[in-house]
Structures are given as structure tokens and as C-alpha cells.
Design an enzyme around this catalytic site. Structure first.
Site, PDB file in Angstrom:
ATOM      1  N   HIS A   4      -0.143   3.582  17.028  1.00  0.00           N
ATOM      2  CA  HIS A   4       0.831   5.738  16.934  1.00  0.00           C
ATOM      3  C   HIS A   4       0.446   6.235  18.055  1.00  0.00           C
ATOM      4  O   HIS A   4       1.232   6.741  18.235  1.00  0.00           O
ATOM      5  CB  HIS A   4       0.854   6.609  15.689  1.00  0.00           C
ATOM      6  CG  HIS A   4      -0.823   7.279  15.680  1.00  0.00           C
ATOM      7  ND1 HIS A   4      -1.715   7.248  15.252  1.00  0.00           N
ATOM      8  CD2 HIS A   4       0.040   8.729  15.989  1.00  0.00           C
ATOM      9  CE1 HIS A   4      -2.151   7.885  16.059  1.00  0.00           C
ATOM     10  NE2 HIS A   4      -1.988   9.087  16.339  1.00  0.00           N
ATOM     11  N   LYS A  42       3.647   8.449  21.395  1.00  0.00           N
ATOM     12  CA  LYS A  42       4.105   9.628  21.279  1.00  0.00           C
ATOM     13  C   LYS A  42       4.990   9.707  22.704  1.00  0.00           C
ATOM     14  O   LYS A  42       4.728   9.485  23.417  1.00  0.00           O
ATOM     15  CB  LYS A  42       3.085  11.030  21.448  1.00  0.00           C
ATOM     16  CG  LYS A  42       2.166  10.363  19.909  1.00  0.00           C
ATOM     17  CD  LYS A  42       0.888  11.036  20.223  1.00  0.00           C
ATOM     18  CE  LYS A  42      -0.525  10.662  19.375  1.00  0.00           C
ATOM     19  NZ  LYS A  42      -0.227  12.039  18.361  1.00  0.00           N
ATOM     20  N   GLY A  99      -0.028   4.503  -1.456  1.00  0.00           N
ATOM     21  CA  GLY A  99      -1.406   5.371  -0.046  1.00  0.00           C
ATOM     22  C   GLY A  99      -0.990   6.472   0.135  1.00  0.00           C
ATOM     23  O   GLY A  99       0.192   6.990   0.728  1.00  0.00           O
ATOM     24  N   ASP A 100      -2.459   6.978   1.145  1.00  0.00           N
ATOM     25  CA  ASP A 100      -1.605   7.904   2.172  1.00  0.00           C
ATOM     26  C   ASP A 100      -0.916   8.195   3.164  1.00  0.00           C
ATOM     27  O   ASP A 100      -0.392   8.749   3.298  1.00  0.00           O
ATOM     28  CB  ASP A 100      -3.712   8.164   2.524  1.00  0.00           C
ATOM     29  CG  ASP A 100      -4.120  10.065   3.247  1.00  0.00           C
ATOM     30  OD1 ASP A 100      -3.588  10.685   2.572  1.00  0.00           O
ATOM     31  OD2 ASP A 100      -4.309  10.528   3.969  1.00  0.00           O
ATOM     32  N   LEU A 101      -1.433   6.818   3.557  1.00  0.00           N
ATOM     33  CA  LEU A 101      -0.529   6.380   4.942  1.00  0.00           C
ATOM     34  C   LEU A 101       0.977   6.724   4.823  1.00  0.00           C
ATOM     35  O   LEU A 101       1.448   7.610   5.475  1.00  0.00           O
ATOM     36  CB  LEU A 101      -1.279   5.313   5.598  1.00  0.00           C
ATOM     37  CG  LEU A 101      -0.474   5.029   7.626  1.00  0.00           C
ATOM     38  CD1 LEU A 101      -0.884   6.192   8.669  1.00  0.00           C
ATOM     39  CD2 LEU A 101      -0.832   3.231   7.797  1.00  0.00           C
ATOM     40  N   HIS A 146      -6.333   3.806  20.789  1.00  0.00           N
ATOM     41  CA  HIS A 146      -6.012   5.387  21.339  1.00  0.00           C
ATOM     42  C   HIS A 146      -6.235   5.819  22.382  1.00  0.00           C
ATOM     43  O   HIS A 146      -5.373   5.504  23.591  1.00  0.00           O
ATOM     44  CB  HIS A 146      -6.095   6.446  20.693  1.00  0.00           C
ATOM     45  CG  HIS A 146      -5.615   6.666  19.357  1.00  0.00           C
ATOM     46  ND1 HIS A 146      -4.357   5.260  18.677  1.00  0.00           N
ATOM     47  CD2 HIS A 146      -5.723   6.335  18.063  1.00  0.00           C
ATOM     48  CE1 HIS A 146      -4.074   4.983  17.504  1.00  0.00           C
ATOM     49  NE2 HIS A 146      -5.103   6.083  17.262  1.00  0.00           N
ATOM     50  N   ASP A 165     -12.229   4.225  15.937  1.00  0.00           N
ATOM     51  CA  ASP A 165     -10.773   4.758  15.820  1.00  0.00           C
ATOM     52  C   ASP A 165     -10.118   4.813  16.523  1.00  0.00           C
ATOM     53  O   ASP A 165      -8.889   5.083  16.433  1.00  0.00           O
ATOM     54  CB  ASP A 165     -12.055   6.026  14.670  1.00  0.00           C
ATOM     55  CG  ASP A 165     -11.024   6.626  13.974  1.00  0.00           C
ATOM     56  OD1 ASP A 165     -10.028   6.250  12.571  1.00  0.00           O
ATOM     57  OD2 ASP A 165     -10.782   7.573  13.908  1.00  0.00           O
ATOM     58  N   GLY A 191       0.928  -1.293  -0.139  1.00  0.00           N
ATOM     59  CA  GLY A 191       0.342  -0.085   0.114  1.00  0.00           C
ATOM     60  C   GLY A 191       1.270   0.926  -0.009  1.00  0.00           C
ATOM     61  O   GLY A 191       0.432   2.350   0.365  1.00  0.00           O
ATOM     62  N   ALA A 192       1.879   1.155  -0.994  1.00  0.00           N
ATOM     63  CA  ALA A 192       2.865   2.221  -0.277  1.00  0.00           C
ATOM     64  C   ALA A 192       2.925   3.507  -1.050  1.00  0.00           C
ATOM     65  O   ALA A 192       2.907   4.797  -1.251  1.00  0.00           O
ATOM     66  CB  ALA A 192       4.631   1.755  -1.411  1.00  0.00           C
TER      67      ALA A 192
HETATM   68  C1  BG6 Z   1      -5.516   7.855  14.022  1.00  0.00           C
HETATM   69  C2  BG6 Z   1      -7.320   7.939  13.658  1.00  0.00           C
HETATM   70  O1  BG6 Z   1      -5.606   6.777  14.502  1.00  0.00           O
HETATM   71  O2  BG6 Z   1      -5.318   9.167  14.897  1.00  0.00           O
HETATM   72  C3  BG6 Z   1      -7.513   9.455  13.502  1.00  0.00           C
HETATM   73  O3  BG6 Z   1      -7.923   7.215  13.204  1.00  0.00           O
HETATM   74  C4  BG6 Z   1      -7.427  10.690  14.303  1.00  0.00           C
HETATM   75  O4  BG6 Z   1      -8.883   9.689  12.842  1.00  0.00           O
HETATM   76  C5  BG6 Z   1      -5.628  10.383  14.609  1.00  0.00           C
HETATM   77  O5  BG6 Z   1      -7.505  11.901  13.533  1.00  0.00           O
HETATM   78  C6  BG6 Z   1      -5.488  10.905  15.130  1.00  0.00           C
HETATM   79  O6  BG6 Z   1      -3.963  11.317  16.147  1.00  0.00           O
HETATM   80  P1  BG6 Z   1      -3.067  12.460  16.187  1.00  0.00           P
HETATM   81  O7  BG6 Z   1      -1.855  11.694  16.056  1.00  0.00           O
HETATM   82  O8  BG6 Z   1      -3.012  13.708  15.547  1.00  0.00           O
HETATM   83  O9  BG6 Z   1      -3.907  12.307  17.352  1.00  0.00           O
END
Ligand code: BG6
Length: 461
Positions: free
Chosen positions: A158, A162, A13-15, A220, A215, A10-11
Site C-alpha cells: 500500500h 500513496k 477480518g480487520d483489514l 515498503h 513487516d 477473509g471479509a
Molecule cells: C503495514 C504494516 O503494512 O503498514 C503495519 O503491517 C504498519 O505494521 C503499516 O503499521 C504502516 O502503514 P501506514 O500507511 O500507516 O504508514
């Protein structure tokens, strides 16, 4: 470090463009002979991919060694080409930056072409969503587990990467003054906010199927909650931290739809690509109960949403109020003691306390003691993806949740998702507000009756 081929599925792609390839810039030079191999369905020449790598990473060496392999994820042919490109003496990281529906095919094809496998020592990185619910998450974990051992698997959240989230551990467990007051005897409530100012942008195709709970909450928010409330790990080694988080998540009661609020921002239905009848939530808030010795009876709240007043990700720990003493027969108004851990922006930690206003009268005012996280850094704070990629390449697991944590997190959110998908409508909220009014009712009579919006609160800015 050894020579590594990074194969990004998927290289184009957006991510990959926005996060993964730019993060490689900071790694080049630290990893001998790092090479990027892009794989995907797009018809693209190697030249065009090299151009993409150059633009996204700003690194000509990486661009000049990059290669593109076009493949249909299901068909074996492309994987043969990939296998030929990978030399025997290199370690390989497969990064699945593709939609989750493709994972099973890619894993099966990697296996059939002899590219996967415990013996090969290769690593695999998977991006969320890791499943749609607990059942599919278990299935995915089983598939991964058939081909790779747990220490070869990297599941991205992710938020964990942080620095400010990692600092929660350092803060809690390296300062002995906080642990003794981090419990139900002293803490009145905890709030976790992950508010975004932006709407869904051009991600309707993804978001309208997913919503805020899948999401943001399943991953998170629950990971942040686990770090804030878990017991101390035996060591700071990733395995011990994962164990402590998993134990905490096991003590979290599955979410109760009666103690939750769903919202949708006004105008969401007009966003490009959104089903005009969509009941998908762009906001979710709930009360969480942790049934363990430390937290029994302490209400913990979270809220997350799009198109809110401003971007703000933070944890607020509120301690019980001190007795209010009287001055000349008049009781002083209570000033709650708050600890605000600001994950982003304006990264830092503020301890909000009451202080005497200077002057002849004895009058209390809110005041703050503030740690500005950026001031501790010698260089600008890295993007979370820089940390993710560095850890993957080094084979470390500090910033990745374990498979069992992910399954348990789905167990926690599944009742809410099921209830919301089967019934009712989200409450509409205005763009630029703090979300549906019902979210305030969730706190009513409990925490301090309203959400803390740090920045609006004296002493917490
Ligand atoms: C992503 C979600 O995992 O985290 C997004 O899919 C969201 O919808 C994003 O905007 C938020 O990440 P951050 O680092 O900008 O707080």
C-alpha cells in the site's frame, strides 16, 4: 467499467473492515454494478454481512447487494456455492485478505472449481506478507503463475499507492534540475525513515512471528528506496517502472548484519499475546549499499520501528557540503543542503538550504523552500487503499510491485532475518524515543553523524 464481483476472502477480518470495504465507497458509481461477495470461515448470515458492509462503507446500495459465503478454505463445497453466485457475464476480482497460510488452499480450490484461470480473465489480489523468505516467496509466485498470468495478479504494497510515494517519480523525472545532482558525485547520503508512534496494538499474533524487517523493510522501505534511487524508466508505464525498480534492487547488496541494528521497545514483552521471551525486533535500521554506477560508495540508511517519538515517514537526500568560506577570518558553519520528501504526515517536499540571516552581519542560517502537497489537491488526499482498489478494478499495475521485485527484496533482507533469528537479542529502547542508541552509531562519522528528524531540524518543518 464492466460489472464486477469483488470476492473478498477473509471479509469479516480487520483489514476488510478497516481498509478494503471503506475504499469501495469511492468506487461505487464508477464501476457499474459493483457487488461484494464476502467469503470466510466465520458463521455469518448474509444479513449480518450486509450490516458489516453498510457500516464499513456507509453505502446502502453496496450493502443491499452483498452476499456472504461461508467456506472452509480447504473444502470444495463452499466454492461450489461461490461459483453459482457468480454470473457468467461478470468480471471477478478475488481478493485474498487472509493469513498467508491459507493462500495455497484457496488457490488450489479456486482452480479445482474452475474459478481461476487465464482464460476466465479474472483477477487476483494478494496481501502481504508474500512469503516468509525468498524461498517461500518464489513458491507463492510459482503457484500464482500456474493459475493466473502476471497481468491478472495484483500484489499489494500500500506504500506504492500513496500519492506522495508516486510523486517521487514525478518529482525526480519531470524536473530536469534534480537528475544531474542525483548521484554519487553530489549526494553524500540518503536516509529513509518509516517511524510509527503506535505500538503493535492487538496484532501480537501476527507481529510477534514477523517483526519489523518482514513487516516493513522487505516491502515498503525497499520499494521507497527503489523509487528514490532507480534509473529513469523508459516511460511511466507500469512495466517500465517495474523494470527500473528490479534493476535497482538487483544492485542492492544483501543486508549485512554487522551494519544493522535491531531494537525492541520496552514493554513489548508485556503486550497481550507476545511470547514473554520474544526476541522479535520492533525496530530495524541498516546501512544499504548499492553497487552501481550512480550510487557506488554512497551510504544509504533506513530505520523503521514501532512506539517511536512520532509518526514520520520520509526520505532525506543530503548533498555534499559546499566549501566553507571565511568572513573576517572566521569560517561559516556548514549548513547541509537537504531534500526532505515527506511521505506522511504533513505530506510535502522541503529543500533545506543555507541563507543569509537578514541584517548587517554575514551569517548563515538554515532555511527552507517547501511544497505542501495537500495544497495541490482539489479534494482531500485519498487513502492508499482507495488508489489500490481503483487500480485493481481498472486493471492497472502502477501501484503494484512485480513478482520478481518481491523475490529480490527477500534476497536482500534474508541474511538479516536469518542472523537475528539465530542469534543475540535486540537492544531495548524507550517508548517515545527515536529507537536504540546503536542506530546513531551506524551513522557516526558518515552521513552527518546523526539522523535527520525533520521537524526538529530548522528549515525542514
Ligand atoms: C503495514 C504494516 O503494512 O503498514 C503495519 O503491517 C504498519 O505494521 C503499516 O503499521 C504502516 O502503514 P501506514 O500507511 O500507516 O504508514
Amino acid at each position: 467499467m464492466e460489472t464486477t464481483d469483488l470476492v473478498i476472502f477473509g471479509a469479516s477480518g480487520d483489514l476488510a473492515r478497516r481498509k478494503i470495504i471503506p475504499a469501495l465507497q469511492t468506487l461505487d458509481g464508477k464501476i457499474k454494478g459493483l457487488r461484494v461477495l464476502g467469503a470466510g470461515r466465520s458463521e455469518m448470515t448474509t444479513g449480518a454481512f450486509r450490516q458489516l458492509v453498510a457500516e464499513a462503507s456507509g453505502n446502502d446500495r453496496l450493502a443491499s447487494t452483498a452476499d456472504w459465503i461461508q467456506l472452509d478454505y480447504k473444502s470444495q463445497d463452499g466454492y461450489e456455492d461461490l461459483r453459482k453466485l457468480i454470473k457468467k457475464d461478470r468480471s471477478v476480482v478475488f481478493y485474498l485478505a487472509t493469513p498467508p497460510q491459507t493462500f495455497a488452499d484457496i488457490l488450489a480450490a479456486l482452480n479445482a472449481s474452475g474459478l481461476s484461470g487465464r482464460e476466465a480473465g479474472h483477477r487476483i489480489v494478494v496481501e502481504k506478507p508474500l512469503g516468509q523468505d525468498a524461498q517461500s516467496a518464489r513458491k507463492l509466485n510459482a503457484q500464482l503463475g500456474e493459475l493466473f498470468s502476471e497481468d491478472q495478479i495484483f500484489r499489494i504494497d500500500h506504500y506504492l499507492a500513496k500519492d506522495t510515494v508516486q510523486n517521487v517519480l514525478a518529482f525526480r523525472f519531470s524536473n530536469s534540475i534534480f537528475e544531474p545532482v542525483w548521484n554519487r558525485t553530489m549526494v553524500q547520503s540518503i536516509e529513509i525513515t518509516a517511524a510509527e508512534e503506535i505500538g503493535i496494538g492487538n496484532r501480537a499474533g501476527y507481529y510477534d512471528r514477523i517483526g519489523a524487517v518482514r513487516d516493513m523493510v522487505q516491502n515498503h522501505v525497499l520499494q521507497a528506496l527503489a523509487l528514490v534511487t532507480m534509473e529513469h524508466p523508459a516511460t511511466f508505464d507500469p512495466a517500465d517502472i517495474r523494470k527500473a525498480k528490479l534493476e535497482l534492487l538487483r544492485a542492492v547488496e544483501p543486508l549485512d548484519p554487522d551494519a544493522a541494528v535491531r531494537g525492541q521497545y520496552q514493554g513489548y514483552l508485556n503486550e497481550d499475546g507476545v511470547d514473554p521471551d520474544s526476541r522479535r525486533e520492533t525496530y530495524a535500521a541498516a546501512r544499504v549499499q548499492i553497487e552501481n554506477w550512480r550510487w557506488d560508495g554512497v551510504p544509504i540508511f533506513f530505520r523503521t520501528g514501532k512506539a517511536l517519538r512520532r509518526q514520520s515517514t520520509e526520505v532525506v537526500v543530503r548533498w555534499r557540503d559546499a566549501p566553507q568560506l571565511a568572513v573576517a577570518g572566521r569560517k561559516q558553519r556548514p549548513i547541509p543542503t537537504l531534500l526532505v520528501i515527506r511521505i506522511q504526515p504533513d505530506e510535502g517536499i522541503t529543500l533545506r538550504i543555507g541563507a543569509k540571516r537578514p541584517g548587517p552581519r554575514f551569517e548563515m542560517v538554515p532555511a527552507g523552500m517547501k511544497l505542501e502537497y495537500r495544497r495541490l489537491a482539489r479534494t482531500p488526499l485519498p487513502d492508499a487503499y482507495d488508489n489500490v482498489l481503483r487500480e485493481v478494478m481498472a486493471g492497472g499495475h502502477t501501484v503494484f510491485p512485480g513478482g520478481k521485485e518481491i523475490e529480490r527484496s527477500w534476497d536482500i533482507v534474508d541474511p538479516l532475518i536469518e542472523s537475528w533469528e539465530s542469534d543475540g537479542h535486540p537492544e531495548l529502547y524507550e517508548k517515545g524515543s527515536w529507537g536504540p542508541g546503536a542506530a546513531d552509531d551506524l551513522l557516526a562519522g558518515r552521513a552527518g553523524d546523526r539522523w535527520v528528524n525533520s521537524g526538529d531540524e530548522p528549515g525542514t518543518a
